[in-house]
Design a protein around this motif. Structure first.
Motif, mmCIF file in Angstrom:
data_model
loop_
_atom_site.group_PDB
_atom_site.id
_atom_site.type_symbol
_atom_site.label_atom_id
_atom_site.label_comp_id
_atom_site.label_asym_id
_atom_site.label_seq_id
_atom_site.Cartn_x
_atom_site.Cartn_y
_atom_site.Cartn_z
ATOM 1 N N PRO A 105 -7.687 -3.385 0.638
ATOM 2 C CA PRO A 105 -8.632 -3.354 -0.491
ATOM 3 C C PRO A 105 -8.851 -1.946 -1.051
ATOM 4 O O PRO A 105 -9.946 -1.377 -0.984
ATOM 5 C CB PRO A 105 -9.912 -3.916 0.133
ATOM 6 C CG PRO A 105 -9.852 -3.459 1.551
ATOM 7 C CD PRO A 105 -8.389 -3.507 1.925
ATOM 8 N N ARG A 157 0.002 -4.436 -9.655
ATOM 9 C CA ARG A 157 -1.380 -4.021 -9.421
ATOM 10 C C ARG A 157 -2.105 -3.760 -10.745
ATOM 11 O O ARG A 157 -3.293 -4.047 -10.890
ATOM 12 C CB ARG A 157 -1.411 -2.791 -8.518
ATOM 13 C CG ARG A 157 -2.811 -2.300 -8.128
ATOM 14 C CD ARG A 157 -3.681 -3.391 -7.488
ATOM 15 N NE ARG A 157 -3.090 -4.008 -6.330
ATOM 16 C CZ ARG A 157 -3.309 -3.616 -5.078
ATOM 17 N NH1 ARG A 157 -4.095 -2.574 -4.840
ATOM 18 N NH2 ARG A 157 -2.749 -4.273 -4.079
ATOM 19 N N ASP A 193 0.839 -1.196 0.000
ATOM 20 C CA ASP A 193 0.000 0.000 0.000
ATOM 21 C C ASP A 193 0.879 1.254 0.000
ATOM 22 O O ASP A 193 0.598 2.223 -0.725
ATOM 23 C CB ASP A 193 -0.919 -0.009 1.217
ATOM 24 C CG ASP A 193 -1.819 1.213 1.272
ATOM 25 O OD1 ASP A 193 -2.754 1.292 0.464
ATOM 26 O OD2 ASP A 193 -1.566 2.093 2.130
ATOM 27 N N ASN A 247 -7.663 -2.282 -6.190
ATOM 28 C CA ASN A 247 -7.865 -3.689 -5.867
ATOM 29 C C ASN A 247 -9.153 -4.199 -6.509
ATOM 30 O O ASN A 247 -9.816 -3.476 -7.261
ATOM 31 C CB ASN A 247 -7.857 -3.903 -4.350
ATOM 32 C CG ASN A 247 -7.218 -5.225 -3.950
ATOM 33 O OD1 ASN A 247 -7.430 -6.245 -4.601
ATOM 34 N ND2 ASN A 247 -6.454 -5.215 -2.880
ATOM 35 N N TYR A 261 -12.940 -10.580 0.050
ATOM 36 C CA TYR A 261 -11.512 -10.579 0.326
ATOM 37 C C TYR A 261 -11.243 -11.453 1.549
ATOM 38 O O TYR A 261 -12.006 -11.421 2.522
ATOM 39 C CB TYR A 261 -11.019 -9.169 0.656
ATOM 40 C CG TYR A 261 -11.028 -8.193 -0.492
ATOM 41 C CD1 TYR A 261 -9.958 -8.108 -1.374
ATOM 42 C CD2 TYR A 261 -12.092 -7.314 -0.671
ATOM 43 C CE1 TYR A 261 -9.947 -7.188 -2.412
ATOM 44 C CE2 TYR A 261 -12.093 -6.385 -1.706
ATOM 45 C CZ TYR A 261 -11.023 -6.330 -2.573
ATOM 46 O OH TYR A 261 -11.008 -5.415 -3.600
#
Length: 248
Positions: A74, A48, A14, A78, A90
């Motif tokens: 998330p 990603r 992240d 995502n 998830y």
């Protein structure tokens, strides 16, 4: 949320993606890894982007439900953002990441977050599974299995993927990636990954999929999987692709 005292790969990613759902301990670990390897943000941005293209391609076939293992944070493109019309469950094994994900998705009726160990399908809450993946076992779904293969030995990975093959309905899809031998040239960074981390040569990827059949795109460097523009010059640290559970 109380700050954790241990870093998380999910929250480090992240940070590299430019998100805001991480803690100082994650930033410190990310910077230490970069000192041993080099800039990670471009590599994880491409990973990603691959996730987004793969999820979009699966959704384009009509699949409208996704089960995500090792879901991480998330956000930042995502799965539920890549397929906004789909429902998404998830799962992760890290309790801090799960609580963070639940907080981010609070109030959503299309995406949820819960505990789930990919190597033990029974750990997934059945109520959540059927809430977010209605028709589970009868309707095709998309299974997202990114960032996990490197931490499973060949026997465990093969067994896990075979159990998933049996669990999903025919016509389901699997998005998966593998870590290459990129870190072999960076022993300090490799040591940081821990003893469970497994690099694999590209020739070894296909046999590990078992009965899952890759699409014609194959298992290729993630930057070269259906690129939407010029292929960026980043290390081929990850190969990935989509595989299908046959309808026969």
């Amino acid at each position: 949320m109380q700050e954790p005292d241990q870093p998380s790969t999910a929250r480090m990613i992240d940070h590299w993606l430019g998100g805001r759902h991480h803690f100082p301990v994650d930033v410190a670990a990310a910077r230490a890894f970069e000192q041993a390897y080099g800039p990670c943000a471009p590599v994880f941005r491409e990973l990603r982007a691959f996730l987004g293209r793969a999820v979009g391609a699966i959704a384009a076939t009509g699949v409208d439900g996704f089960l995500v293992f090792g879901g991480g944070v998330p956000t930042m493109g995502n799965v539920h953002e890549a397929a906004p019309e789909a429902t998404v469950l998830y799962t992760d094994v890290d309790p801090v990441t799960i609580r963070l994900g639940q907080r981010i998705l609070a109030g959503s009726d299309r995406a949820g977050y819960g505990f789930g160990d990919a190597t033990d399908f029974g750990t997934i809450d059945r109520a959540q599974l059927h809430r977010f993946l209605s028709g589970w076992g009868r309707r095709p779904v998309g299974v997202v299995f990114l960032g996990l293969a490197a931490f499973l030995d060949d026997a465990t990975l093969t067994r896990t993927l075979d159990e998933l093959y049996e669990a999903v309905a025919p016509g389901s899809y699997l998005a998966i990636d593998f870590d290459t031998e990129e870190l072999a040239g960076y022993p300090q960074a490799l040591a940081m990954m821990g003893p469970q981390f497994r690099m694999r040569s590209p020739s070894s990827f296909r046999p590990l999929l078992g009965r899952w059949t890759p699409t014609r795109d194959g298992i290729v460097p993630v930057t070269r999987w259906r690129p939407e523009g010029p292929v960026p010059a980043v290390p081929d640290a990850f190969h990935g692709g989509i595989a299908v559970r046959s309808t026969g």
